[in-house]
Scaffold this motif. Structure first.
Motif, short mmCIF file in Angstrom:
data_model
loop_
_atom_site.label_atom_id
_atom_site.label_comp_id
_atom_site.label_asym_id
_atom_site.label_seq_id
_atom_site.Cartn_x
_atom_site.Cartn_y
_atom_site.Cartn_z
N ILE A 114 45.12 49.82 39.55
CA ILE A 114 45.81 48.55 39.51
C ILE A 114 45.27 47.64 40.59
CG2 ILE A 114 47.64 49.32 41.08
CD1 ILE A 114 49.62 47.70 39.43
N LEU A 115 45.33 46.34 40.35
CA LEU A 115 44.89 45.37 41.36
C LEU A 115 45.89 44.21 41.39
CD1 LEU A 115 42.48 44.62 43.33
CD2 LEU A 115 41.75 43.06 41.52
N HIS A 116 46.39 43.89 42.59
CA HIS A 116 47.24 42.72 42.83
C HIS A 116 46.39 41.69 43.57
CE1 HIS A 116 50.67 45.40 42.03
NE2 HIS A 116 50.15 46.23 42.92
N GLY A 125 48.74 37.31 40.28
CA GLY A 125 48.76 38.20 39.13
C GLY A 125 48.41 39.64 39.45
N THR A 126 48.65 40.50 38.46
CA THR A 126 48.38 41.93 38.55
C THR A 126 47.69 42.37 37.26
OG1 THR A 126 50.25 42.40 40.00
CG2 THR A 126 49.43 44.23 38.66
N GLN A 127 46.77 43.30 37.38
CA GLN A 127 46.11 43.83 36.19
C GLN A 127 45.99 45.34 36.33
OE1 GLN A 127 42.77 41.57 34.79
NE2 GLN A 127 41.82 43.32 33.78
N TYR A 134 38.94 53.36 34.30
CA TYR A 134 39.47 52.80 35.54
C TYR A 134 38.49 51.84 36.21
CZ TYR A 134 42.80 56.47 34.66
OH TYR A 134 43.74 57.27 34.06
N LYS A 135 37.49 51.42 35.48
CA LYS A 135 36.62 50.34 35.96
C LYS A 135 36.90 49.12 35.10
CE LYS A 135 32.81 53.27 37.59
NZ LYS A 135 31.35 53.56 37.48
N PHE A 136 37.40 48.07 35.72
CA PHE A 136 37.75 46.89 34.95
C PHE A 136 37.52 45.64 35.79
CE2 PHE A 136 41.58 48.15 37.16
CZ PHE A 136 42.15 46.94 37.57
N ARG A 137 37.56 44.51 35.13
CA ARG A 137 37.38 43.22 35.81
C ARG A 137 38.68 42.44 35.78
NH1 ARG A 137 32.31 39.43 34.65
NH2 ARG A 137 31.45 40.99 36.11
N PHE A 138 39.17 42.15 36.97
CA PHE A 138 40.34 41.28 37.12
C PHE A 138 39.87 39.83 37.05
CE2 PHE A 138 42.90 38.54 39.76
CZ PHE A 138 44.21 38.89 39.47
N GLN A 139 40.55 39.02 36.24
CA GLN A 139 40.16 37.62 36.13
C GLN A 139 41.40 36.76 35.97
OE1 GLN A 139 36.62 36.61 33.91
NE2 GLN A 139 37.61 34.83 33.00
N LYS A 140 41.58 35.81 36.89
CA LYS A 140 42.68 34.87 36.85
C LYS A 140 42.19 33.50 37.32
CE LYS A 140 46.30 37.43 35.69
NZ LYS A 140 47.21 37.13 34.56
N ASN A 141 42.75 32.45 36.76
CA ASN A 141 42.47 31.10 37.24
C ASN A 141 43.28 30.83 38.51
OD1 ASN A 141 40.68 30.46 35.18
ND2 ASN A 141 42.32 29.74 33.83
N VAL A 142 42.63 30.25 39.51
CA VAL A 142 43.31 29.97 40.77
C VAL A 142 43.13 28.49 41.12
CG1 VAL A 142 42.98 32.32 41.61
CG2 VAL A 142 41.27 30.59 42.15
N GLN A 143 44.13 27.94 41.81
CA GLN A 143 44.08 26.56 42.27
C GLN A 143 43.75 26.57 43.76
OE1 GLN A 143 44.89 23.43 40.37
NE2 GLN A 143 43.59 22.89 42.10
N LEU A 144 42.60 26.03 44.13
CA LEU A 144 42.19 25.99 45.53
C LEU A 144 42.69 24.71 46.19
CD1 LEU A 144 38.52 27.23 45.12
CD2 LEU A 144 40.54 28.60 45.63
N ALA A 156 45.04 49.73 44.20
CA ALA A 156 45.74 51.02 44.33
C ALA A 156 45.08 52.06 43.44
CB ALA A 156 47.20 50.86 43.94
N THR A 157 44.87 53.23 44.01
CA THR A 157 44.27 54.35 43.29
C THR A 157 45.13 55.58 43.52
OG1 THR A 157 42.05 53.47 43.59
CG2 THR A 157 42.22 55.78 43.01
N ILE A 158 45.63 56.20 42.45
CA ILE A 158 46.43 57.40 42.55
C ILE A 158 45.49 58.60 42.44
CG2 ILE A 158 48.36 58.72 41.63
CD1 ILE A 158 49.18 56.06 42.74
#
Length: 420
Positions: A114-116, A125-127, A134-144, A156-158
């Motif tokens: 998981i990634l926050h 966001g969280t993905q 367990y290899k993935f790409r987190f992608q979210k639009n952000v306002q700078l 987090a890795t269990i």
């Protein structure tokens, strides 16, 4: 055959088989192997294993769950903004008007569960990873905002890989790259932030879980040391996902809000036939683990103990309880011709035999039920042999338990549920 030879008989069919061998008749259960060390007497069969299952009796430490009084602290990230530095950890400077008006996609390659992500202290966001990948790409639009922007990520890795070729080199966590993608004059520009220096949370760096430091933790409560030798257990009901410490010693990560599928479980369990991971499923609709053992070596000899939680999802700790455990019921079964061992924990004595079915009982563990045939004398025989003792040994045979009256050709077995 000579006495120095050993023999094996296997039955790969999905039905039990009656086998004549060396002048003797043997019943070989479906999908099993029997071992004959002298090619005469069967001493082991893979389908006739007998083990004892214990059903716990929990005793709360304290009268009510509310005896755990919690203190709370949120994670602060001011430590990554030291004075006198312009380019600090996890920072990105936006000086283009386009960067401040448009939403810029933040892309993070990670290897974990998981990634926050947070930008300028605001949760974006969280993905989650998908099961098995367990290899993935987190992608979210952000306002700078104009000037300096701060990016924070919690991966987090269990558990970690502990086998395979070069398992110690398998990456975990934020592996990168970490990039911002924006558009300037109709041209896509990718800014790689991977070279920035990334640090952990202040709670980890300052060891808030270490009681000797006296610092407040994210969530903290105390409980008294229990008298006796019974195992101590923490029930994490109501929590989300995080990490727990007792007196500064880690007892592991938890994820009680992650529930297994409600489909696939059955009261019966049968491994006959080709193996499948869908067979004999249990605990459907429940978390994989809710109770956590606390070694008594972690507890103080006298006085109180401190429980610290690093909770990621904002679970409700008011439902958390501290318990001591004893064996309330002991359950076991064994096939005819074997010896069944039954015992209670820590010197307790067997007070009652609630079930003793010798025939073809159904069910498993402590859910045994009478089948289509059984001995009428088995309950009385087992009661005489076991009640009042801390342990007992039963010879599974009609001579001891009575005639089973089973004529269905299936192996006969004894199933027992004892109250400790």
């Amino acid at each position: 055959m000579g006495g120095n030879q050993s023999c094996f008989i296997s039955n790969w069919d999905t039905k039990d088989a009656n086998v004549a061998f060396n002048g003797k008749a043997y019943k070989i259960p479906a999908w099993s192997v029997s071992i004959f060390p002298d090619c005469n007497d069967e001493v082991y069969n893979t389908a006739k294993l007998n083990t004892q299952t214990a059903r716990r009796a929990a005793n709360l430490v304290g009268e009510e769950p509310e005896t755990l009084h919690w203190q709370w602290r949120s994670e602060m990230f001011n430590h990554i903004r030291p004075k006198g530095r312009n380019n600090v950890v996890g920072d990105y400077t936006a000086n283009k008007l386009m960067d401040q008006k448009e939403l810029s996609p933040l892309q993070v390659d990670t290897s974990g569960y998981i990634l926050h992500a947070f930008v300028n202290g605001r949760y974006i966001g969280t993905q989650f990873a998908t099961v098995g990948n367990y290899k993935f790409r987190f992608q979210k639009n952000v306002q700078l905002v104009k000037g300096q922007n701060q990016i924070a990520m919690l991966s987090a890795t269990i558990g970690f890989t502990s086998y395979g070729v070069f398992f110690d080199l398998i990456p975990a966590g934020v592996t990168g790259p970490v990039v911002l993608v924006s558009s300037i004059n109709n041209t896509t520009v990718t800014r790689d932030l991977s070279a920035n220096q990334w640090v952990g949370m202040p709670g980890e760096l300052r060891k808030f879980y270490d009681v000797a430091r006296g610092s407040p933790s994210q969530q903290k409560a105390t409980f008294d040391t229990t008298i006796g030798t019974d195992p101590v257990d923490l029930d994490f009901k109501g929590l989300g996902k995080g990490h727990a410490w007792v007196n500064g010693k880690s007892i592991g990560q938890y994820w009680t809000s992650m529930l297994a599928s409600t489909d696939g479980c059955s009261l019966t369990c049968d491994y006959v036939g080709p193996y499948s991971d869908k067979k004999c499923l249990s605990n459907c609709g429940n978390p994989s683990q809710r109770w956590y053992h606390v070694p008594r070596l972690f507890l103080n000899d006298e006085g109180s103990n401190t429980l610290v939680l690093l909770e990621e999802f904002g679970g409700n700790p008011s439902f958390v309880t501290v318990q001591t455990l004893t064996v309330g019921r002991a359950c076991t079964d064994a096939y005819e011709g074997s010896t069944l061992e039954l015992s209670c924990q820590g010197g307790q004595r067997i007070s009652k035999i609630s079930t003793a079915s010798f025939g073809n009982p159904t069910g498993k563990e402590c859910g045994y039920q009478q089948g289509t045939c059984e001995s009428l004398n088995a309950l009385a025989a087992v009661t005489r042999a076991c009640v009042g003792k801390p342990s007992c040994s039963i010879t599974v045979s009609e001579a001891f338990l009575g005639i089973s009256n089973c004529n269905d050709g299936q192996p006969t077995r004894l199933a027992i549920v004892a109250v400790c």
